[in-house]
Design a protein around this motif. Structure first.
Motif, PDB file in Angstrom:
ATOM      1  N   MET A  23       0.811  -1.224   0.000  1.00 38.39           N
ATOM      2  CA  MET A  23       0.000   0.000   0.000  1.00 38.39           C
ATOM      3  C   MET A  23       0.846   1.275   0.000  1.00 38.39           C
ATOM      4  SD  MET A  23      -3.179  -1.087   2.417  1.00 38.39           S
ATOM      5  CE  MET A  23      -4.336   0.127   1.787  1.00 38.39           C
ATOM      6  N   ASP A  24       2.129   1.163   0.280  1.00 39.83           N
ATOM      7  CA  ASP A  24       3.024   2.319   0.353  1.00 39.83           C
ATOM      8  C   ASP A  24       3.309   2.845  -1.053  1.00 39.83           C
ATOM      9  OD1 ASP A  24       4.920   4.225   0.898  1.00 39.83           O
ATOM     10  OD2 ASP A  24       6.278   2.873   1.954  1.00 39.83           O
ATOM     11  N   VAL A  25       2.901   4.067  -1.317  1.00 40.21           N
ATOM     12  CA  VAL A  25       3.089   4.648  -2.647  1.00 40.21           C
ATOM     13  C   VAL A  25       4.224   5.664  -2.703  1.00 40.21           C
ATOM     14  CG1 VAL A  25       0.707   4.261  -3.347  1.00 40.21           C
ATOM     15  CG2 VAL A  25       1.306   6.409  -2.243  1.00 40.21           C
ATOM     16  N   ARG A  26       4.966   5.809  -1.601  1.00 35.81           N
ATOM     17  CA  ARG A  26       6.095   6.741  -1.609  1.00 35.81           C
ATOM     18  C   ARG A  26       7.186   6.221  -2.542  1.00 35.81           C
ATOM     19  NH1 ARG A  26       7.628   6.869   4.424  1.00 35.81           N
ATOM     20  NH2 ARG A  26       7.046   4.698   4.139  1.00 35.81           N
ATOM     21  N   PRO A  27       7.863   7.140  -3.259  1.00 34.39           N
ATOM     22  CA  PRO A  27       8.900   6.715  -4.213  1.00 34.39           C
ATOM     23  C   PRO A  27      10.226   6.368  -3.521  1.00 34.39           C
ATOM     24  CG  PRO A  27       8.680   9.082  -4.254  1.00 34.39           C
ATOM     25  CD  PRO A  27       7.629   8.564  -3.303  1.00 34.39           C
ATOM     26  N   HIS A  28      10.309   5.184  -2.978  1.00 31.96           N
ATOM     27  CA  HIS A  28      11.552   4.729  -2.343  1.00 31.96           C
ATOM     28  C   HIS A  28      11.608   3.214  -2.409  1.00 31.96           C
ATOM     29  CE1 HIS A  28       8.682   3.895   0.803  1.00 31.96           C
ATOM     30  NE2 HIS A  28       9.574   3.127   1.379  1.00 31.96           N
ATOM     31  N   GLY A  29      12.756   2.696  -2.261  1.00 31.04           N
ATOM     32  CA  GLY A  29      12.901   1.247  -2.173  1.00 31.04           C
ATOM     33  C   GLY A  29      12.512   0.510  -3.447  1.00 31.04           C
ATOM     34  N   ASP A  30      12.222  -0.749  -3.278  1.00 32.57           N
ATOM     35  CA  ASP A  30      11.911  -1.641  -4.389  1.00 32.57           C
ATOM     36  C   ASP A  30      10.416  -1.617  -4.692  1.00 32.57           C
ATOM     37  OD1 ASP A  30      11.734  -3.656  -6.238  1.00 32.57           O
ATOM     38  OD2 ASP A  30      12.355  -5.253  -4.875  1.00 32.57           O
ATOM     39  N   PRO A  31      10.014  -1.156  -5.887  1.00 34.64           N
ATOM     40  CA  PRO A  31       8.596  -1.091  -6.218  1.00 34.64           C
ATOM     41  C   PRO A  31       8.018  -2.438  -6.675  1.00 34.64           C
ATOM     42  CG  PRO A  31       9.862  -0.298  -8.069  1.00 34.64           C
ATOM     43  CD  PRO A  31      10.844  -0.595  -6.951  1.00 34.64           C
ATOM     44  N   THR A  32       8.852  -3.464  -6.775  1.00 35.96           N
ATOM     45  CA  THR A  32       8.424  -4.740  -7.339  1.00 35.96           C
ATOM     46  C   THR A  32       7.188  -5.330  -6.665  1.00 35.96           C
ATOM     47  OG1 THR A  32      10.678  -5.186  -8.037  1.00 35.96           O
ATOM     48  CG2 THR A  32       9.185  -7.061  -7.984  1.00 35.96           C
ATOM     49  N   PRO A  33       7.107  -5.391  -5.330  1.00 36.38           N
ATOM     50  CA  PRO A  33       5.908  -6.005  -4.736  1.00 36.38           C
ATOM     51  C   PRO A  33       4.612  -5.302  -5.136  1.00 36.38           C
ATOM     52  CG  PRO A  33       7.630  -5.811  -3.093  1.00 36.38           C
ATOM     53  CD  PRO A  33       8.100  -5.064  -4.314  1.00 36.38           C
ATOM     54  N   ARG A  34       4.626  -3.977  -5.159  1.00 37.21           N
ATOM     55  CA  ARG A  34       3.404  -3.239  -5.527  1.00 37.21           C
ATOM     56  C   ARG A  34       3.075  -3.427  -7.002  1.00 37.21           C
ATOM     57  NH1 ARG A  34      -0.121   0.511  -3.634  1.00 37.21           N
ATOM     58  NH2 ARG A  34      -0.917   1.999  -5.130  1.00 37.21           N
ATOM     59  N   VAL A  35       4.083  -3.348  -7.851  1.00 35.58           N
ATOM     60  CA  VAL A  35       3.866  -3.509  -9.295  1.00 35.58           C
ATOM     61  C   VAL A  35       3.350  -4.911  -9.600  1.00 35.58           C
ATOM     62  CG1 VAL A  35       5.016  -3.580 -11.534  1.00 35.58           C
ATOM     63  CG2 VAL A  35       5.544  -1.749  -9.928  1.00 35.58           C
ATOM     64  N   TRP A  36       3.994  -5.921  -9.023  1.00 35.63           N
ATOM     65  CA  TRP A  36       3.572  -7.303  -9.269  1.00 35.63           C
ATOM     66  C   TRP A  36       2.145  -7.536  -8.766  1.00 35.63           C
ATOM     67  CZ3 TRP A  36       4.076 -11.268 -12.186  1.00 35.63           C
ATOM     68  CH2 TRP A  36       3.538 -12.482 -11.809  1.00 35.63           C
ATOM     69  N   THR A  37       1.842  -6.996  -7.604  1.00 34.94           N
ATOM     70  CA  THR A  37       0.492  -7.172  -7.058  1.00 34.94           C
ATOM     71  C   THR A  37      -0.531  -6.516  -7.970  1.00 34.94           C
ATOM     72  OG1 THR A  37       1.389  -7.228  -4.810  1.00 34.94           O
ATOM     73  CG2 THR A  37      -0.962  -6.807  -5.029  1.00 34.94           C
ATOM     74  N   TYR A  38      -0.236  -5.313  -8.456  1.00 39.52           N
ATOM     75  CA  TYR A  38      -1.166  -4.655  -9.378  1.00 39.52           C
ATOM     76  C   TYR A  38      -1.357  -5.492 -10.644  1.00 39.52           C
ATOM     77  CZ  TYR A  38      -3.370  -1.522 -12.612  1.00 39.52           C
ATOM     78  OH  TYR A  38      -4.240  -1.001 -13.524  1.00 39.52           O
ATOM     79  N   GLN A  39      -0.272  -5.985 -11.184  1.00 42.30           N
ATOM     80  CA  GLN A  39      -0.373  -6.769 -12.411  1.00 42.30           C
ATOM     81  C   GLN A  39      -1.206  -8.028 -12.199  1.00 42.30           C
ATOM     82  OE1 GLN A  39       3.840  -7.005 -13.386  1.00 42.30           O
ATOM     83  NE2 GLN A  39       3.431  -5.782 -15.210  1.00 42.30           N
ATOM     84  N   THR A  40      -1.064  -8.664 -11.047  1.00 46.25           N
ATOM     85  CA  THR A  40      -1.872  -9.859 -10.812  1.00 46.25           C
ATOM     86  C   THR A  40      -3.340  -9.513 -10.654  1.00 46.25           C
ATOM     87  OG1 THR A  40      -1.505  -9.841  -8.424  1.00 46.25           O
ATOM     88  CG2 THR A  40       0.017 -11.150  -9.747  1.00 46.25           C
ATOM     89  N   CYS A  41      -3.635  -8.341 -10.100  1.00 45.33           N
ATOM     90  CA  CYS A  41      -5.029  -7.923  -9.927  1.00 45.33           C
ATOM     91  C   CYS A  41      -5.660  -7.446 -11.233  1.00 45.33           C
ATOM     92  CB  CYS A  41      -5.116  -6.784  -8.911  1.00 45.33           C
ATOM     93  SG  CYS A  41      -4.667  -7.220  -7.230  1.00 45.33           S
ATOM     94  N   ALA A  42      -4.911  -6.694 -12.015  1.00 42.42           N
ATOM     95  CA  ALA A  42      -5.481  -6.004 -13.167  1.00 42.42           C
ATOM     96  C   ALA A  42      -5.176  -6.635 -14.515  1.00 42.42           C
ATOM     97  CB  ALA A  42      -4.983  -4.561 -13.187  1.00 42.42           C
ATOM     98  N   GLU A  43      -4.140  -7.468 -14.583  1.00 44.01           N
ATOM     99  CA  GLU A  43      -3.740  -7.975 -15.889  1.00 44.01           C
ATOM    100  C   GLU A  43      -3.619  -9.493 -15.962  1.00 44.01           C
ATOM    101  OE1 GLU A  43      -0.098  -5.951 -16.762  1.00 44.01           O
ATOM    102  OE2 GLU A  43      -0.996  -3.992 -16.573  1.00 44.01           O
ATOM    103  N   PHE A  44      -2.836 -10.066 -15.060  1.00 41.57           N
ATOM    104  CA  PHE A  44      -2.484 -11.472 -15.216  1.00 41.57           C
ATOM    105  C   PHE A  44      -3.443 -12.442 -14.545  1.00 41.57           C
ATOM    106  CE2 PHE A  44       2.071  -9.777 -15.125  1.00 41.57           C
ATOM    107  CZ  PHE A  44       2.035  -9.486 -16.476  1.00 41.57           C
TER     108      PHE A  44
END
Length: 91
Positions: A23-44
């Motif tokens: 849920m953290d949308v601040r621009p820091h660290g590794d964005p992979t968990p958020r991106v992957w989660t979005y892709q599984t929800c919206a695309e894959f």
């Protein structure tokens, strides 16, 4: 398990911390968990689930990997209704 067999340290399993990280949308660290989660929800619609009463290590609370648990994350984090995610899973 793999980490301990290969001499590494085990990773703590903390569902609340995992949800906070996604849920953290601040621009820091590794964005992979958020991106992957979005892709599984919206695309894959790609989820690794466990059948109840199987030998899968993720069949007991609090680490219950069910399709419903993934739907809950999609709704809570991205506002994507379970019906939309289900369509992508079935596709």
């Amino acid at each position: 398990l793999v980490r301990s067999v290969m001499g590494g340290e085990c990773v703590a399993a903390d569902a609340a911390a995992d949800m906070a990280a996604v849920m953290d949308v601040r621009p820091h660290g590794d964005p992979t968990p958020r991106v992957w989660t979005y892709q599984t929800c919206a695309e894959f619609g790609f989820y690794q689930t466990c059948d109840p009463d199987s030998r899968c290590p993720f069949t007991s609370a609090p680490h219950l990997n069910t399709l419903a648990s993934y739907f809950e994350v999609c709704e809570a984090v991205f506002g994507i209704p379970r019906e939309v995610t289900r369509e992508r899973v079935e596709y």
